[in-house]
Design an enzyme around this catalytic site. Structure first.
Site, PDB file in Angstrom:
ATOM      1  N   THR A 202      14.682 108.921 -40.060  1.00  0.00           N
ATOM      2  CA  THR A 202      15.506 108.698 -41.239  1.00  0.00           C
ATOM      3  C   THR A 202      14.741 109.144 -42.475  1.00  0.00           C
ATOM      4  OG1 THR A 202      16.722 107.044 -42.536  1.00  0.00           O
ATOM      5  CG2 THR A 202      14.714 106.296 -41.446  1.00  0.00           C
TER       6      THR A 202
ATOM      7  N   HIS B 135       7.147  95.860 -30.864  1.00  0.00           N
ATOM      8  CA  HIS B 135       5.812  95.464 -30.403  1.00  0.00           C
ATOM      9  C   HIS B 135       5.835  94.948 -28.963  1.00  0.00           C
ATOM     10  CE1 HIS B 135       1.678  94.996 -30.997  1.00  0.00           C
ATOM     11  NE2 HIS B 135       1.651  94.280 -32.117  1.00  0.00           N
TER      12      HIS B 135
END
Length: 401
Positions: free
Chosen positions: A320, A372
């Protein structure tokens, strides 16, 4: 015999849509394949076209209502529009009677927000110039018209010395969220609720990349018929880094990690109806020219509302670019179920230390948001460094280093 206007199959996993706008009204003549009505799903806006020629006999579903696949929206009956010659020869009384029809046609294309302002202020939409798609009125057009004083009240007493205060309309306005906007909100919240999301940052000296682009942009455009932008460099750099760190190209499915050995890169595009992420398929197999052409094609079709469902599914990693709007730094949100998204930002000249000296260099902050649960910090930081190295020394991309 009447022909039904039916909600078509909307795409994989999509069963419901919202009637966004009728493009034809009862009594309008239509030809085969003429667009009749726009439907808005949580991913794309699509048009339903006429399957037969005739006249719109009935509209059964109003704008703003939700419909399922197979719902009958209206009917097309047999008949044809009056020839232009006959209309021209119509008597004067008929011509006078046609004036409100023109007003009704203009009002029929108004969005709910614009229609409310027009109705509340007793405005004639046919007298207002529209700047939207196909000349349609926007809220800004109506407010500008009102502020310009063009709709003066004829019965008002003349008071030359009194100040003129434009009607600003209601202090608040409630507009129903589009289906696309609702879906965007759901997916962004889903990403925050389900992923252990973390963001790491770095910065890139764009000097060499900008110099290479400036050197070859004219010959590149002449040879390939497409402009050379920065996005192709970042897509190529990300693919190289994804190959080195496959966890960033993976996703979670239940209790399994799914590693993708292909590189379908999503490129976020801002459209008038919201943010969409069309996918550039097999980007690793494309040349710089193919990548640039693919980006332009996807971006154009996204802004024109011409994307298909297949354009929006199956991406493995997303990029993006908030820099096009002036963003200096941000923390992008994951496009689930993907595990990584790269955020590009504005290029800004800043003083940096180069071999013991202070230099003014064009710098860009980049951000990697990652899940994560899949990606360790070492992998995330190393991935971002690999992207940085490739863009700062773009020859590495050509040599696959």
């Amino acid at each position: 015999m009447a022909t039904e206007i039916i909600v078509p199959t909307l795409g994989e996993s999509v069963t419901e849509a919202t009637v966004a706008q009728w493009l034809k009204q009862v009594g309008d003549h239509v030809e085969v394949d003429d667009p009749l009505v726009e439907l808005e799903t949580d991913k794309v806006t699509l048009e339903v076209n006429a399957s037969a020629a005739g006249v719109i006999k009935e509209i059964k579903v109003k704008e703003g209502e939700n419909v399922a696949v197979g719902t009958v929206l209206g009917e097309i009956g047999a008949g044809a529009a009056a020839p232009a010659e006959k209309k021209a020869a119509a008597p004067k009384a008929e011509k006078v009677a046609a004036e409100p029809t023109a007003n009704d046609d203009a009002a029929a294309t108004l969005s709910p927000a614009v229609r409310k302002i027009v109705d509340d202020n007793n405005l004639d939409p046919s007298k207002i110039t529209g700047t939207g798609k196909d000349g349609r009125l926007t809220k800004g057009d109506v407010l500008a018209y009102m502020e310009g004083g063009a709709e003066a009240a004829p019965q008002a007493a003349p008071q030359a010395a009194a100040p003129v205060v434009a009607d600003q309309g209601p202090r608040e306005e409630r507009v129903r969220m589009t289906r696309l906007r609702q879906r965007i909100a759901e997916r962004l919240k889903e990403a925050q609720n389900t992923a252990a999301m973390l963001t790491t940052f770095n910065e890139i000296d764009m000097t060499n990349c900008m110099a290479l682009r400036a050197q070859y942009k004219d010959s590149f455009e002449k040879r390939h018929g497409i402009k050379l932008g920065f996005m192709s460099f970042f897509i190529k750099a990300c693919i190289q880094a994804l190959k080195d760190f496959p966890a960033v190209n993976a996703s979670i499915d239940g209790d399994e990690l799914v590693y993708k050995n292909y590189y379908d890169i999503g490129v976020a595009v801002s459209t008038p109806t919201g943010l969409v992420v069309p996918v550039l398929r097999d980007a690793d197999k494309k040349s710089f020219a193919d990548v640039e052409a693919g980006i332009v094609d996807l971006g154009t079709r996204a802004r024109d509302g011409k994307l298909e469902m297949s354009d929006l599914t199956g991406g493995t990693f997303t990029i993006t670019n908030g820099g096009v709007f002036g963003s200096l730094m941000s923390t992008p949100i994951l496009n689930v179920p993907q595990s990584g998204i790269l955020g590009m930002h504005s290029i800004q000249e800043r003083p940096v230390a180069v071999k013991g000296e202070v230099k003014i260099r064009p710098m860009m902050y980049i951000a990697l948001s990652y899940d994560h649960r899949i990606i360790d910090g070492r992998e995330a930081v190393s991935f971002l460094v690999r992207v940085k190295d490739a863009v700062e020394d773009p020859q590495r991309l050509l040599l696959d280093l």
